[in-house]
Write an enzyme that holds these catalytic residues in place. Structure first.
Site, PDB file in Angstrom:
ATOM      1  NE  ARG A 115       0.220  -0.194  11.899  1.00  0.00           N
ATOM      2  CZ  ARG A 115       1.128   0.202  11.003  1.00  0.00           C
ATOM      3  NH1 ARG A 115       1.058   1.385  10.460  1.00  0.00           N
ATOM      4  NH2 ARG A 115       2.095  -0.614  10.670  1.00  0.00           N
ATOM      5  NE  ARG A 136       6.298  -4.242  10.971  1.00  0.00           N
ATOM      6  CZ  ARG A 136       6.826  -3.985   9.764  1.00  0.00           C
ATOM      7  NH1 ARG A 136       7.904  -4.644   9.369  1.00  0.00           N
ATOM      8  NH2 ARG A 136       6.283  -3.100   8.980  1.00  0.00           N
ATOM      9  NE  ARG A 155       9.284  -2.686   3.693  1.00  0.00           N
ATOM     10  CZ  ARG A 155       8.169  -2.293   4.317  1.00  0.00           C
ATOM     11  NH1 ARG A 155       7.128  -1.892   3.626  1.00  0.00           N
ATOM     12  NH2 ARG A 155       8.098  -2.342   5.624  1.00  0.00           N
ATOM     13  CE  LYS A 177      -0.915  -0.226   4.986  1.00  0.00           C
ATOM     14  NZ  LYS A 177       0.294  -1.043   5.266  1.00  0.00           N
ATOM     15  NE  ARG A 209      10.271  -0.304   7.912  1.00  0.00           N
ATOM     16  CZ  ARG A 209       8.956  -0.149   7.804  1.00  0.00           C
ATOM     17  NH1 ARG A 209       8.452   0.399   6.711  1.00  0.00           N
ATOM     18  NH2 ARG A 209       8.142  -0.528   8.765  1.00  0.00           N
TER      19      ARG A 209
END
Ligand code: AMP
Length: 215
Positions: free
Chosen positions: A88, A171, A127, A13, A160
């Site tokens: 969230r 997560r 990523r 997203k 990250r």
């Protein structure tokens, strides 16, 4: 348009929000990016939220609600915005609703990006992000031309700390418990639009355009 991009971390997203933001000039408001920048600059906010973020936990609702409200007071958001990574929790969604209705700036749609857990784990652990401009790459699906360097600005790419597999799985559990209730929250309000997010970046982009009536 006033939009929310909702979905699990790593579902793509943020990449889509960046693309729409640069094409349509609606600011992309990513609470994760705002918080990472605060941590990088070691501001009082950054020092307060660092340990939550490194552990893959959500930061307290009131902190993030205040950040978003302040950002939405800026005039560049009056013509439209894309919220990414916020809300969230149901508490955040209710606070946002109250704020927007007090300003008579209702949401137009909530795009819910769907993909399987294994797909998301693969995407997140591969990523890489640019330290300078925030551009996002993937070691397999979207590799940079020069390893470790951003194609757009030449900045250094990094992984990250919360994209390590163990933290990623945590997560996703936090997402399941705290964020998935927002799917029915927005479905009941008639705002939810589902996006199959498993395809290529370009394929998902066309899909979103179609859903928003921009194709
Ligand atoms: P993201 O880049 O959206 O995956 O966010 C990275 C981290 O920032 C999350 O794991 C949380 O620690 C924190 N964070 C970002 N947005 C929120 C939010 N809306 N509520 C609470 N914590 C958030």
């Amino acid at each position: 348009m006033n939009l929310i991009f909702l979905g699990a971390p790593g579902v793509g997203k943020g990449t889509q929000a960046k693309m729409f933001s640069s094409q349509l000039y609606w600011p992309h408001i990513s609470t994760g990016d705002i918080l990472r920048e605060a941590v990088r600059q070691a501001t009082p906010l950054g020092l307060e939220v660092k340990h939550y973020m490194e552990g893959g936990e959500l930061i307290p609702d009131q902190l993030v609600i205040n950040i978003v409200k302040e950002r939405l007071e800026a005039s560049d958001t009056f013509k439209g915005f894309i919220l990414d990574g916020f809300p969230r929790t149901v508490e955040q969604a209710e606070a946002l609703e109250e704020f927007l209705s007090s300003k008579k700036r209702p949401l137009d749609a909530v795009l819910y990006f769907e993909a399987s857990t294994e797909e998301i784990v693969t995407r997140l652990t591969g990523r890489r992000s640019c330290r300078s401009c925030g551009a996002i790459y993937h070691v397999v699906y979207q590799p940079p031309l020069n390893q470790d360097r951003c194609d757009k600005c030449g900045g250094w790419l990094y992984q990250r700390s919360d994209d390590q597999e163990e933290t990623v799985r945590h997560r996703l559990k936090v997402y399941e418990a705290q964020t998935t209730p927002l799917i029915s929250f927005y479905e009941e309000k008639g705002l939810l639009r589902k996006v199959q997010a498993a395809g290529s970046v370009e394929g998902v982009h066309s899909l979103v355009k179609k859903i928003l009536g921009l194709a």
